[in-house]
Design a protein around this motif. Sequence first.
Motif, PDB file in Angstrom:
ATOM      1  N   ALA A   1     -39.896   6.303  27.059  1.00 30.98           N
ATOM      2  CA  ALA A   1     -39.412   5.754  28.327  1.00 30.98           C
ATOM      3  C   ALA A   1     -38.057   6.339  28.698  1.00 30.98           C
ATOM      4  O   ALA A   1     -37.805   6.650  29.870  1.00 30.98           O
TER       5      ALA A   1
ATOM      6  N   LEU B   1     -40.643   1.640  38.709  1.00 34.67           N
ATOM      7  CA  LEU B   1     -40.710   3.028  38.245  1.00 34.67           C
ATOM      8  C   LEU B   1     -42.130   3.381  37.805  1.00 34.67           C
ATOM      9  O   LEU B   1     -42.615   4.493  38.053  1.00 34.67           O
TER      10      LEU B   1
ATOM     11  N   TYR C   1     -34.299   1.648  29.741  1.00 30.34           N
ATOM     12  CA  TYR C   1     -33.630   1.501  31.033  1.00 30.34           C
ATOM     13  C   TYR C   1     -32.177   1.054  30.837  1.00 30.34           C
ATOM     14  O   TYR C   1     -31.252   1.613  31.441  1.00 30.34           O
TER      15      TYR C   1
ATOM     16  N   ALA D   1     -39.525  -0.066  27.284  1.00 32.82           N
ATOM     17  CA  ALA D   1     -39.070   0.513  28.549  1.00 32.82           C
ATOM     18  C   ALA D   1     -37.789  -0.151  29.038  1.00 32.82           C
ATOM     19  O   ALA D   1     -36.899   0.510  29.566  1.00 32.82           O
TER      20      ALA D   1
ATOM     21  N   VAL E   1     -38.263  -1.531  35.961  1.00 28.09           N
ATOM     22  CA  VAL E   1     -39.148  -0.635  35.214  1.00 28.09           C
ATOM     23  C   VAL E   1     -40.564  -0.692  35.775  1.00 28.09           C
ATOM     24  O   VAL E   1     -41.288   0.314  35.767  1.00 28.09           O
TER      25      VAL E   1
ATOM     26  N   GLN F   1     -38.376   9.792  30.268  1.00 29.49           N
ATOM     27  CA  GLN F   1     -38.906   9.768  31.631  1.00 29.49           C
ATOM     28  C   GLN F   1     -37.888   9.234  32.633  1.00 29.49           C
ATOM     29  O   GLN F   1     -37.758   9.764  33.744  1.00 29.49           O
ATOM     30  N   ILE F   2     -37.171   8.184  32.254  1.00 30.09           N
ATOM     31  CA  ILE F   2     -36.183   7.616  33.171  1.00 30.09           C
ATOM     32  C   ILE F   2     -35.064   8.615  33.434  1.00 30.09           C
ATOM     33  O   ILE F   2     -34.627   8.798  34.580  1.00 30.09           O
TER      34      ILE F   2
ATOM     35  N   HIS G   1     -36.261  11.394  35.659  1.00 30.31           N
ATOM     36  CA  HIS G   1     -36.364  10.909  37.028  1.00 30.31           C
ATOM     37  C   HIS G   1     -35.015  10.975  37.740  1.00 30.31           C
ATOM     38  O   HIS G   1     -34.963  11.158  38.964  1.00 30.31           O
TER      39      HIS G   1
ATOM     40  N   LEU H   1     -42.522   6.544  35.627  1.00 31.98           N
ATOM     41  CA  LEU H   1     -42.530   6.062  34.245  1.00 31.98           C
ATOM     42  C   LEU H   1     -43.945   5.699  33.846  1.00 31.98           C
ATOM     43  O   LEU H   1     -44.561   4.814  34.429  1.00 31.98           O
TER      44      LEU H   1
END
Length: 306
Positions: free
Chosen positions: A158, A265, A132, A128, A262, A161-162, A165, A271
């Motif tokens: 990850a 999140l 990031y 993650a 992270v 998803q980031i 977002h 996340l």
Amino acid sequence: MPKAYVFTRNGGPEAEAQAELEMPVPGPGELLVAVRAAGVNPVDWKLRTGFRRPGSEEPSFPEVFGSEAAGTVVATGPGVEGFEPGQAVFGNPVTGGYAEYTLMPVAVTAHKPDGLLFTEAAALPVAAATAYDGVEQLKPAPGSTLLVNGAGGGVGVAAVQIARHLGVRVIGTASAEKKEFVEALGAVHVPSGPGVADRVRAAAPDGVDAVFDLVGGEALEEVAGLVADRTRVISAGGKELVVKLGGAAVVRARNAAVLDAVARLAVDGALRACVTRTFPLDRAGEALRAVEGGHTRGKIVIEVAG
């Protein structure tokens, strides 16, 4: 004596073993942590084969596996501030995470939020955090299209998803078997393999604004051509190749601030760690084989203590 899963020399799985080691002693800026869970990553088995990170020291066998862990502080070394025995933490251990006890530097250790399970926290410090860092490096604009090449593994999951977002449209390449999994993350799934560039063009007729590669090799070469500006191509899977193609390797921050980010999140629901399988410490070899096979879905975690 504390138990650990180690490799006793460079080589294949035959170099792995269960072991009992002396209790580690925290030095300046270090925490002694009773490990509750440890994430499993490709770099773990690569280190066993002889791979070394730039600037790292030669191994001193036996070496304990594991680059990420979560657990409870037992003791603090000289000069440590902000951490106390009994606190739950997660981060990057210096003496390996596949162990009942490990040492963690405060520079790459963060407090585990109450809303995060130990198994979830143990899945964040490598995959993650890499995701990031990569998304931060690209800084994709809301509404732009990002291709995540290798969206089914830990970093890819990850990264998808980031980016989602942040309001980014994500195309994710992965095997056909991972279609439902990738789509559940909010990405448009494109089957990986030969001809993937044409399939991405069909899925994104307006083009791709950036590529976050986690595969390397021929797959990276093929998708790099989808972006007119090659500086918008980054890779954590083919670092030398991506530079030759005009892009850049993912620049890792490797600090506690990223771990805090992270974790926030994850607690906020933006996340999910996507831990798909867990193994006890005495079956750590099976966990490694699953990752070394290269077809894992999400993250595999070793549960060291309940």
